[in-house]
Scaffold this active site. Structure first.
Site, PDB file in Angstrom:
ATOM      1  N   GLU A  30       5.523  -3.593  11.723  1.00  0.00           N
ATOM      2  CA  GLU A  30       3.803  -3.421  11.756  1.00  0.00           C
ATOM      3  C   GLU A  30       3.354  -4.130  11.835  1.00  0.00           C
ATOM      4  O   GLU A  30       3.495  -3.953   9.528  1.00  0.00           O
ATOM      5  CB  GLU A  30       4.560  -1.704  11.279  1.00  0.00           C
ATOM      6  CG  GLU A  30       3.112  -1.147  11.906  1.00  0.00           C
ATOM      7  CD  GLU A  30       2.081  -1.442  10.153  1.00  0.00           C
ATOM      8  OE1 GLU A  30       1.253  -1.667  10.917  1.00  0.00           O
ATOM      9  OE2 GLU A  30       2.113  -0.492   9.498  1.00  0.00           O
ATOM     10  N   ASN A  52       0.877  -1.328   0.259  1.00  0.00           N
ATOM     11  CA  ASN A  52      -0.178  -0.027   0.043  1.00  0.00           C
ATOM     12  C   ASN A  52       0.746   1.566   0.342  1.00  0.00           C
ATOM     13  O   ASN A  52       0.030   2.586  -0.673  1.00  0.00           O
ATOM     14  CB  ASN A  52      -0.698   0.254   1.402  1.00  0.00           C
ATOM     15  CG  ASN A  52      -0.205  -0.071   2.970  1.00  0.00           C
ATOM     16  OD1 ASN A  52       0.752  -0.576   2.150  1.00  0.00           O
ATOM     17  ND2 ASN A  52      -1.011  -0.254   3.383  1.00  0.00           N
ATOM     18  N   THR A  75       1.969 -12.225   8.060  1.00  0.00           N
ATOM     19  CA  THR A  75       3.164 -12.702   8.055  1.00  0.00           C
ATOM     20  C   THR A  75       4.901 -12.645   8.430  1.00  0.00           C
ATOM     21  O   THR A  75       5.589 -12.842   9.074  1.00  0.00           O
ATOM     22  CB  THR A  75       3.661 -12.476   6.390  1.00  0.00           C
ATOM     23  OG1 THR A  75       2.763 -12.824   5.317  1.00  0.00           O
ATOM     24  CG2 THR A  75       5.062 -12.900   5.457  1.00  0.00           C
ATOM     25  N   GLY A  76       4.773 -11.632   9.254  1.00  0.00           N
ATOM     26  CA  GLY A  76       5.695 -10.742  10.516  1.00  0.00           C
ATOM     27  C   GLY A  76       6.224 -11.626  11.452  1.00  0.00           C
ATOM     28  O   GLY A  76       6.499 -11.707  12.089  1.00  0.00           O
ATOM     29  N   ARG A 120      -0.593   7.607  10.416  1.00  0.00           N
ATOM     30  CA  ARG A 120       0.892   7.297  10.492  1.00  0.00           C
ATOM     31  C   ARG A 120       1.393   8.319  10.160  1.00  0.00           C
ATOM     32  O   ARG A 120       1.068   9.004   8.694  1.00  0.00           O
ATOM     33  CB  ARG A 120       1.254   6.067   9.426  1.00  0.00           C
ATOM     34  CG  ARG A 120       2.761   5.821  10.317  1.00  0.00           C
ATOM     35  CD  ARG A 120       3.314   4.473   9.113  1.00  0.00           C
ATOM     36  NE  ARG A 120       3.030   4.705   7.547  1.00  0.00           N
ATOM     37  CZ  ARG A 120       3.360   5.652   6.566  1.00  0.00           C
ATOM     38  NH1 ARG A 120       4.750   5.973   6.831  1.00  0.00           N
ATOM     39  NH2 ARG A 120       3.668   5.832   5.221  1.00  0.00           N
ATOM     40  N   ARG A 124      -4.954   0.734   4.581  1.00  0.00           N
ATOM     41  CA  ARG A 124      -3.916   1.728   5.080  1.00  0.00           C
ATOM     42  C   ARG A 124      -4.494   0.599   6.748  1.00  0.00           C
ATOM     43  O   ARG A 124      -5.905   0.165   7.494  1.00  0.00           O
ATOM     44  CB  ARG A 124      -4.331   2.480   5.265  1.00  0.00           C
ATOM     45  CG  ARG A 124      -4.160   3.788   3.862  1.00  0.00           C
ATOM     46  CD  ARG A 124      -4.275   5.392   4.560  1.00  0.00           C
ATOM     47  NE  ARG A 124      -5.690   5.562   4.398  1.00  0.00           N
ATOM     48  CZ  ARG A 124      -6.382   6.010   6.254  1.00  0.00           C
ATOM     49  NH1 ARG A 124      -5.198   5.898   6.648  1.00  0.00           N
ATOM     50  NH2 ARG A 124      -7.281   6.018   6.364  1.00  0.00           N
ATOM     51  N   CYS A 125      -2.642   0.935   6.712  1.00  0.00           N
ATOM     52  CA  CYS A 125      -2.635  -0.328   9.078  1.00  0.00           C
ATOM     53  C   CYS A 125      -3.945   0.564   9.631  1.00  0.00           C
ATOM     54  O   CYS A 125      -3.801   0.002  10.535  1.00  0.00           O
ATOM     55  CB  CYS A 125      -1.512  -0.436   9.112  1.00  0.00           C
ATOM     56  SG  CYS A 125      -0.832   1.244   9.089  1.00  0.00           S
ATOM     57  N   ASP A 163      11.299 -17.036   2.803  1.00  0.00           N
ATOM     58  CA  ASP A 163      12.082 -17.604   3.978  1.00  0.00           C
ATOM     59  C   ASP A 163      13.664 -17.166   3.786  1.00  0.00           C
ATOM     60  O   ASP A 163      14.592 -17.173   4.590  1.00  0.00           O
ATOM     61  CB  ASP A 163      11.192 -18.989   4.495  1.00  0.00           C
ATOM     62  CG  ASP A 163      10.353 -19.274   4.862  1.00  0.00           C
ATOM     63  OD1 ASP A 163       9.575 -18.016   4.894  1.00  0.00           O
ATOM     64  OD2 ASP A 163       9.824 -19.891   4.897  1.00  0.00           O
ATOM     65  N   GLU A 179      -9.344  -8.149  10.351  1.00  0.00           N
ATOM     66  CA  GLU A 179      -8.993  -6.822   9.939  1.00  0.00           C
ATOM     67  C   GLU A 179      -8.989  -7.225   8.188  1.00  0.00           C
ATOM     68  O   GLU A 179      -8.584  -6.974   7.399  1.00  0.00           O
ATOM     69  CB  GLU A 179      -7.156  -6.696   9.852  1.00  0.00           C
ATOM     70  CG  GLU A 179      -6.893  -4.869   9.388  1.00  0.00           C
ATOM     71  CD  GLU A 179      -5.464  -5.280   9.050  1.00  0.00           C
ATOM     72  OE1 GLU A 179      -4.668  -4.115   9.098  1.00  0.00           O
ATOM     73  OE2 GLU A 179      -4.544  -6.163   9.408  1.00  0.00           O
ATOM     74  N   THR A 194       5.449  -8.015  -4.359  1.00  0.00           N
ATOM     75  CA  THR A 194       4.940  -8.035  -5.848  1.00  0.00           C
ATOM     76  C   THR A 194       3.971  -6.278  -6.514  1.00  0.00           C
ATOM     77  O   THR A 194       4.566  -6.289  -7.286  1.00  0.00           O
ATOM     78  CB  THR A 194       4.233  -9.551  -5.921  1.00  0.00           C
ATOM     79  OG1 THR A 194       4.831 -10.319  -5.560  1.00  0.00           O
ATOM     80  CG2 THR A 194       3.932  -9.655  -7.181  1.00  0.00           C
ATOM     81  N   GLY A 218       1.130  -7.955   6.856  1.00  0.00           N
ATOM     82  CA  GLY A 218       0.386  -8.625   7.844  1.00  0.00           C
ATOM     83  C   GLY A 218       1.100  -9.148   8.639  1.00  0.00           C
ATOM     84  O   GLY A 218       2.297  -9.821   9.383  1.00  0.00           O
TER      85      GLY A 218
END
Length: 524
Positions: A264, A169, A248-249, A473, A297-298, A230, A391, A195, A246
């Site tokens: 984040e 984003n 994945t972190g 932010r 947006r987060c 990975d 979310e 991507t 997201g």
């Protein structure tokens, strides 16, 4: 245009190259990754699918380049960053064009992101010179039982190789927010762009290339996460990971090992509206906070918790503003543009269907055309609905009616997120108390009572509390961090510079105590 003029060398036919060793290269895999235009749902760009062996070479070059870069004077590092910032702003049009076509960001907002990123890079250069240009001098006799026989000199030194992974984003702004602090601190930088947003990032990286940074210091590898994701995050050559995205972190944090992490990971951005709130202010901020960039947006408002006594009036005011939002392609600067992918649109549709089946009130007709979803306000949402907790990156806003502040806080604290809090009120005291107790992604409270605002703020367990504004932010030098599943560490220019360094101490041992004496004046 993208891929032309000074950017022609980053393109090979219809495939964009990756960047390593100061050169634009084609992958030995001979494979590519397609980037789908969210508006047309057709392939817009192609990028290289880098191999693990190419990642190994990038890491090796980054290690070598970092050793020399760490010896480069601070003023010189800052000078190169200023040069890159100027080049980025000069070529904002083609970079912004990529943002429009890759992630359907409205044209005006795309230009704003590039210009904002330029400002971030320049500010980081200046802040880095200030922060890193200072050290500490300690003397041993300040601790009980010691004479002044030791002098301790401390300074900040770079970590080594920083792996930066920004989200789709804000693929430019949230890339440079990692790149610039890493470089000014003396680190090398490996960028793995999303991507959707990869070609925008490649154009941005070329601006750093044109600025004249040393070969190998900055690299940008593209490819499939399943093949190199990975491998990158677990690579022994990585000394620090800065990730925005997201859940994945969470997986990355479990695999990364003993290296510093800056993450984040999103939020469930709650907005509490109390009886004394200015409802016109509430409606305006809800529209801005929920529907900007189609809610992707987060820090977007993800759920509104409104007191039952004012809910009808607030919903009508928000509904009237939703009706004025323009919907269409990003090239036309519409308020609502297509979401980033078909899978995202399908996820949103699943949330909406669940809410319909469980009795939510639809204030507008649900409409979807491909990836384009019309803005939708859902009233009378209940906690048993998925949209109350999950979310969504979408132009859909759930409204939950509450009968007490405690009920609103309870809902917020039941979330696994804790990114930011926001309070609208004249009662700052109450808002802060409530904010500190809320365990939300991003929370906001609307009330005219400042004391009440303080109380609410104190009740919210969030990384940041916004008072009298929608969640946001920035500005980019402000600290930005989350609690719980919303992240690890803190972002913001100063915090990022500090996080990408470590303290080194040099202790000078004296044979006898030494006390500096001032030059006194006496009459003879």
């Amino acid at each position: 245009m993208a891929g032309t003029g000074v950017f022609a060398e980053i393109l090979d036919g219809d495939v964009y190259k990756y960047y390593a060793d100061g050169e634009w290269k084609k992958s030995s895999s001979a494979k590519t990754v397609a980037i789908i235009n969210p508006t047309t749902r057709k392939t817009q760009y192609k990028v290289q699918a880098c191999t693990q062996e190419e990642v190994n070479k990038v890491m090796e070059s980054a290690k070598i380049a970092q050793k020399s870069w760490a010896k480069t004077p601070l003023w010189k590092r800052a000078e190169l960053l200023h040069r890159a910032a100027a080049i980025l702003k000069e070529h904002k049009a083609p970079v912004a064009e990529c943002l429009v076509k890759e992630i359907a960001k409205p044209a005006k907002d795309a230009v704003t992101e590039v210009v904002r990123s330029r400002d971030l890079v320049s500010y980081t250069a200046e802040e880095g010179v200030r922060i890193l240009g200072e050290g500490k001098f300690l003397v041993s006799d300040s601790f009980p039982g010691n004479e002044r026989t030791k002098y301790c000199l401390t300074s900040k030194i770079p970590l080594g190789v920083v792996l930066a992974i920004p989200p789709f984003n804000y693929p430019i702004n949230l890339a440079v927010s990692k790149i610039a602090p890493a470089l000014i601190a003396g680190n090398s930088l490996v960028l793995k762009p999303p991507t959707q947003g990869a070609v925008s990032a490649l154009h941005m990286v070329h601006c750093f290339h044109l600025a004249g940074f040393p070969k190998g210091l900055i690299s940008c590898v593209t490819g499939k996460g399943s093949e190199i994701g990975d491998f990158l995050t677990m690579h022994p050559g990585v000394d620090c990971i800065s990730f925005t995205g997201g859940d994945t972190g969470i997986a990355i944090s479990k695999k990364a090992g003993m290296i510093p992490l800056q993450m984040e990971l999103g939020g469930k951005d709650a907005c509490i509206v109390l009886e004394d709130a200015d409802l016109d202010l509430v409606a305006a901020n809800i529209i801005k906070g929920r529907f900007s960039y189609s809610g992707q947006r987060c820090t977007a408002v993800k759920v509104v918790l409104v007191m039952e006594s004012i809910a009808d009036v607030m919903v009508e005011k928000v509904k009237a503003k939703v009706a004025k939002l323009t919907v269409g392609p990003p090239e036309d600067d519409c308020d609502i543009t297509p979401v980033v992918s078909e899978s995202s649109a399908n996820f949103i549709e699943g949330l909406v269907k669940d809410a319909r089946e469980k009795g939510a009130t639809f204030c507008q007709e649900y409409r979807r055309d491909g990836n384009l979803i019309w803005p939708l306000l859902l009233d009378n949402v209940r906690p048993d609905m998925r949209i109350a907790w999950e979310e969504p990156f979408e132009p859909v806003l759930p409204v939950i009616r509450i009968n007490s502040i405690e009920e609103g806080i309870h809902h917020c604290n039941a979330s696994n997120f804790g990114l930011q809090g926001c309070v609208f009120t004249k009662d700052v005291n109450k808002a802060i108390l409530i904010s500190d107790a809320m365990e939300t992604g991003t929370g906001c409270v609307f009330t005219k009572d400042v004391n009440k605002a303080i109380l609410i703020s104190d009740a919210m367990e969030t990384g940041t509390v916004q008072i009298n504004s929608a969640p946001a932010r920035g500005p980019d030098h402000f600290p930005f961090q989350g609690l719980k599943d919303s992240g690890i560490g803190s972002q913001g220019i100063t915090n990022s510079i500090n996080m990408m360094t470590k303290i080194k101490s040099t202790v000078i041992n004296l044979p006898t105590p030494s006390y500096t004496m001032g030059n006194g004046h006496s009459k003879l």
